[in-house]
Scaffold this active site. Structure first.
Site, PDB file in Angstrom:
ATOM      1  N   SER A 131      13.821   2.540  -1.351  1.00  0.00           N
ATOM      2  CA  SER A 131      12.780   2.607  -0.311  1.00  0.00           C
ATOM      3  C   SER A 131      12.146   3.996  -0.264  1.00  0.00           C
ATOM      4  O   SER A 131      10.927   4.135  -0.153  1.00  0.00           O
ATOM      5  CB  SER A 131      13.382   2.272   1.056  1.00  0.00           C
ATOM      6  OG  SER A 131      13.910   0.978   1.043  1.00  0.00           O
ATOM      7  N   GLY A 338      23.908 -32.328   2.690  1.00  0.00           N
ATOM      8  CA  GLY A 338      24.891 -31.916   1.678  1.00  0.00           C
ATOM      9  C   GLY A 338      24.286 -31.833   0.288  1.00  0.00           C
ATOM     10  O   GLY A 338      24.660 -30.985  -0.528  1.00  0.00           O
ATOM     11  N   GLU A 361       9.641  -4.711  -4.438  1.00  0.00           N
ATOM     12  CA  GLU A 361       8.326  -4.065  -4.255  1.00  0.00           C
ATOM     13  C   GLU A 361       8.107  -3.613  -2.805  1.00  0.00           C
ATOM     14  O   GLU A 361       7.028  -3.783  -2.234  1.00  0.00           O
ATOM     15  CB  GLU A 361       7.208  -4.975  -4.770  1.00  0.00           C
ATOM     16  CG  GLU A 361       7.410  -5.245  -6.256  1.00  0.00           C
ATOM     17  CD  GLU A 361       6.181  -5.672  -7.016  1.00  0.00           C
ATOM     18  OE1 GLU A 361       5.065  -5.468  -6.524  1.00  0.00           O
ATOM     19  OE2 GLU A 361       6.364  -6.186  -8.126  1.00  0.00           O
TER      20      GLU A 361
HETATM   21  C1  LIG Z   1      15.942  -8.544  -8.664  1.00  0.00           C
HETATM   22  C2  LIG Z   1      15.351  -7.182  -8.418  1.00  0.00           C
HETATM   23  C3  LIG Z   1      14.344  -6.721  -9.248  1.00  0.00           C
HETATM   24  C4  LIG Z   1      13.812  -5.439  -9.061  1.00  0.00           C
HETATM   25  N1  LIG Z   1      12.872  -4.972  -9.963  1.00  0.00           N
HETATM   26  C5  LIG Z   1      12.470  -3.678  -9.861  1.00  0.00           C
HETATM   27  C6  LIG Z   1      11.617  -3.102 -10.879  1.00  0.00           C
HETATM   28  O1  LIG Z   1      11.195  -3.776 -11.830  1.00  0.00           O
HETATM   29  N2  LIG Z   1      11.279  -1.800 -10.777  1.00  0.00           N
HETATM   30  C7  LIG Z   1      11.721  -1.005  -9.745  1.00  0.00           C
HETATM   31  O2  LIG Z   1      11.364   0.175  -9.722  1.00  0.00           O
HETATM   32  N3  LIG Z   1      12.539  -1.509  -8.783  1.00  0.00           N
HETATM   33  C8  LIG Z   1      12.923  -2.812  -8.823  1.00  0.00           C
HETATM   34  N4  LIG Z   1      13.757  -3.334  -7.860  1.00  0.00           N
HETATM   35  C9  LIG Z   1      14.265  -2.459  -6.795  1.00  0.00           C
HETATM   36  C10 LIG Z   1      13.694  -2.779  -5.430  1.00  0.00           C
HETATM   37  O3  LIG Z   1      12.355  -2.402  -5.361  1.00  0.00           O
HETATM   38  C11 LIG Z   1      14.595  -2.043  -4.413  1.00  0.00           C
HETATM   39  O4  LIG Z   1      15.831  -2.728  -4.394  1.00  0.00           O
HETATM   40  C12 LIG Z   1      13.975  -1.972  -3.045  1.00  0.00           C
HETATM   41  O5  LIG Z   1      12.840  -1.139  -3.050  1.00  0.00           O
HETATM   42  C13 LIG Z   1      14.979  -1.450  -2.000  1.00  0.00           C
HETATM   43  O6  LIG Z   1      15.612  -0.298  -2.420  1.00  0.00           O
HETATM   44  P1  LIG Z   1      17.212  -0.191  -2.344  1.00  0.00           P
HETATM   45  O7  LIG Z   1      17.776  -1.402  -2.989  1.00  0.00           O
HETATM   46  O8  LIG Z   1      17.595   1.130  -2.884  1.00  0.00           O
HETATM   47  O9  LIG Z   1      17.538  -0.285  -0.804  1.00  0.00           O
HETATM   48  P2  LIG Z   1      17.505   0.932   0.252  1.00  0.00           P
HETATM   49  O10 LIG Z   1      16.245   1.688   0.092  1.00  0.00           O
HETATM   50  O11 LIG Z   1      18.795   1.659   0.160  1.00  0.00           O
HETATM   51  O12 LIG Z   1      17.455   0.116   1.610  1.00  0.00           O
HETATM   52  C14 LIG Z   1      18.608  -0.494   2.187  1.00  0.00           C
HETATM   53  C15 LIG Z   1      18.193  -1.157   3.498  1.00  0.00           C
HETATM   54  O13 LIG Z   1      17.676  -0.164   4.402  1.00  0.00           O
HETATM   55  C16 LIG Z   1      16.368  -0.513   4.827  1.00  0.00           C
HETATM   56  N5  LIG Z   1      15.568   0.688   5.029  1.00  0.00           N
HETATM   57  C17 LIG Z   1      15.390   1.734   4.193  1.00  0.00           C
HETATM   58  N6  LIG Z   1      14.562   2.649   4.726  1.00  0.00           N
HETATM   59  C18 LIG Z   1      14.188   2.162   5.930  1.00  0.00           C
HETATM   60  C19 LIG Z   1      13.326   2.634   6.987  1.00  0.00           C
HETATM   61  N7  LIG Z   1      12.655   3.793   6.879  1.00  0.00           N
HETATM   62  N8  LIG Z   1      13.178   1.865   8.094  1.00  0.00           N
HETATM   63  C20 LIG Z   1      13.844   0.687   8.226  1.00  0.00           C
HETATM   64  N9  LIG Z   1      14.666   0.196   7.261  1.00  0.00           N
HETATM   65  C21 LIG Z   1      14.825   0.913   6.136  1.00  0.00           C
HETATM   66  C22 LIG Z   1      15.813  -1.386   3.712  1.00  0.00           C
HETATM   67  O14 LIG Z   1      14.764  -2.225   4.176  1.00  0.00           O
HETATM   68  C23 LIG Z   1      17.050  -2.165   3.304  1.00  0.00           C
HETATM   69  O15 LIG Z   1      17.219  -3.250   4.198  1.00  0.00           O
HETATM   70  C24 LIG Z   1      14.283  -4.633  -8.012  1.00  0.00           C
HETATM   71  C25 LIG Z   1      15.290  -5.111  -7.151  1.00  0.00           C
HETATM   72  C26 LIG Z   1      15.829  -6.356  -7.356  1.00  0.00           C
HETATM   73  C27 LIG Z   1      16.942  -6.822  -6.440  1.00  0.00           C
END
Ligand SMILES: Cc1cc2nc3c(=O)[nH]c(=O)nc-3n(C[C@H](O)[C@H](O)[C@H](O)COP(=O)(O)OP(=O)(O)OC[C@H]3O[C@@H](n4cnc5c(N)ncnc54)[C@H](O)[C@@H]3O)c2cc1C
Length: 378
Positions: A131, A338, A361
């Site tokens: 994020s 089911g 995204e």
């Molecule tokens: C199947 C899959 C495909 C993907 N493909 C790509 C790709 O091709 N390229 C790429 O770059 N990334 C990719 N991603 C990564 C994806 O974009 C990230 O998982 C996503 O942006 C969230 O980041 P994180 O998993 O580090 O969660 P974190 O950023 O650690 O967030 C954890 C939780 O905290 C919440 N949170 C964080 N900050 C805040 C805030 N300020 N206010 C409120 N809530 C907050 C989030 O909403 C989430 O619920 C992919 C992910 C998956 C699962």
């Protein structure tokens, strides 16, 4: 479903997509997802049909289609096999940096990128942060004319399968202004994709970490200005989020159609379950939500096609459509009872797949942040 499209060509394109989806995707989806097998050949077929560069200019080798048409193509693909639609969406996102900020020389690569043979990856997220992308730590330092890139990218769709990687990395100081975009070939020594993640859904295109172990990248592979990478990444995501909204609408429509067909056939207490108000009203709500999500997505796309600002409308469409997909797929499982809980029917897979759309995204919390900031800090 009755659609109003901007041209005869668009009707033909959607007809072709429907044929491809029914003939090539639907029969394969469950098998590939169960085995976690990457559908490279299917993507080649999709590329050969011209669907891997649809919203880019024909002069660059793209399909020259308005975004509203491209999104409806994605919607149809997603209704058959979400992983393929997401793959097309990610590839389209990966072509954005060069298409919009590439140098004359880099733009010469566009016909290859958009032509359908190659597959791209977009590498923004890292293990310690998705994020808060502006805090990324993958670093590129100058070495003569080259860049030496070191760090780990996480969750990369097409990781290990892509032919090229857009790597967002730190070339300057902390924060967004220190980030640049490098266009990196898959065979670059030191670019090391790891094994795919073991995901809840989208197993056929499961993402992987990509380690950059002092990967040497030619200086001319910098896309845009040094320090402009974060802006390029965010602009790409504005358009990409509409792609995710389209995936969500397609998945929601498929779950709705399946639930309706089941509710007409399945009888309890001597009549079809769809005749019980409890189920009928659930189907009515699902149908209304899917239509509303599509309308929001198309409204944002039409702003983009008209060259107007669309960031906030794209965030709303992504947020709403993906929440709808989660709700509608959950309800579809409920309608099947089911039988919705076992893999003999696709609704349990769609339910698992819908979840990821609320995360990728920009999570839906991040979409709410974008929207609320536009209201409170315009
Ligand atoms: C199947 C899959 C495909 C993907 N493909 C790509 C790709 O091709 N390229 C790429 O770059 N990334 C990719 N991603 C990564 C994806 O974009 C990230 O998982 C996503 O942006 C969230 O980041 P994180 O998993 O580090 O969660 P974190 O950023 O650690 O967030 C954890 C939780 O905290 C919440 N949170 C964080 N900050 C805040 C805030 N300020 N206010 C409120 N809530 C907050 C989030 O909403 C989430 O619920 C992919 C992910 C998956 C699962």
């Amino acid at each position: 479903m009755d659609r109003i499209l901007p041209s005869d060509e668009a009707y033909e394109l959607l007809g072709l997509t429907r044929e491809l989806a029914d003939g090539e995707l639907t029969p394969r989806a469950a098998r590939y997802e169960e085995r976690g097998e990457f559908p490279r050949e299917v993507l080649r077929t999709i590329g050969a049909a011209g669907l891997l560069g649809l919203p880019y200019a024909e002069a660059d080798g793209g399909g020259g289609q308005p975004y509203e048409v491209y999104l409806q193509v994605l919607e149809i693909l997603a209704g058959s096999w979400l992983a393929i639609a997401e793959s097309v969406s990610v590839h389209t996102l990966s072509c954005y940096p060069i298409a919009t900020h590439g140098s004359e020389r880099q733009r010469k690569l566009l016909p290859d990128l958009l032509g359908g043979d190659l597959l791209g990856a977009y590498c923004l997220s890292e293990p310690q942060g998705g994020s808060d992308a502006a805090s990324l730590t993958t670093r590129a330092r100058r070495d003569g004319d080259d860049w030496i890139v070191r760090g780990t990218k996480a969750w990369i769709t097409h990781g290990g399968q892509a032919d090229f990687y857009n790597v967002f990395c730190r070339t300057g100081g902390p924060g967004a202004a220190g980030i640049s975009c490098l266009f990196v070939d898959a065979d670059t020594p030191g670019l090391l994709p790891q094994l795919p993640e073991r995901t809840m859904g989208l197993r056929a295109t499961a993402p992987a970490q990509v380690v950059l172990d002092d990967a040497r990248v030619a200086g001319e592979r910098l896309v845009g200005e040094e320090g402009s990478g974060f802006r390029i990444a965010m602009d790409a995501l504005d358009a990409g989020r509409l792609g995710i909204a389209a995936c969500a609408v397609g998945l929601g429509q498929a779950a709705l159609d399946y639930a309706v067909a089941y509710a007409r056939e399945r009888e309890q207490f001597g009549k079809p379950i769809g005749d019980f108000q409890g189920i009928g009203f659930m189907l009515a709500d699902m149908a209304t939500q899917v239509s509303a999500a599509r309308a929001l997505m198309l409204a944002a796309a039409r702003l983009k096609d008209a060259g107007r600002p669309f960031r906030i409308e794209a965030a709303k469409a992504k947020l709403f459509a993906t929440d709808v997909a989660m709700q509608v797929t959950t309800d579809a499982v409920q309608v099947l009872g089911g039988y919705g809980y076992v893999s003999d029917n696709p609704v349990e897979r769609w339910f698992r797949e819908a979840k990821v759309l609320q995360i990728v995204e920009g999570t839906n919390q991040i979409q709410r942040m974008v929207i609320s900031r536009s209201l409170t800090r315009p």
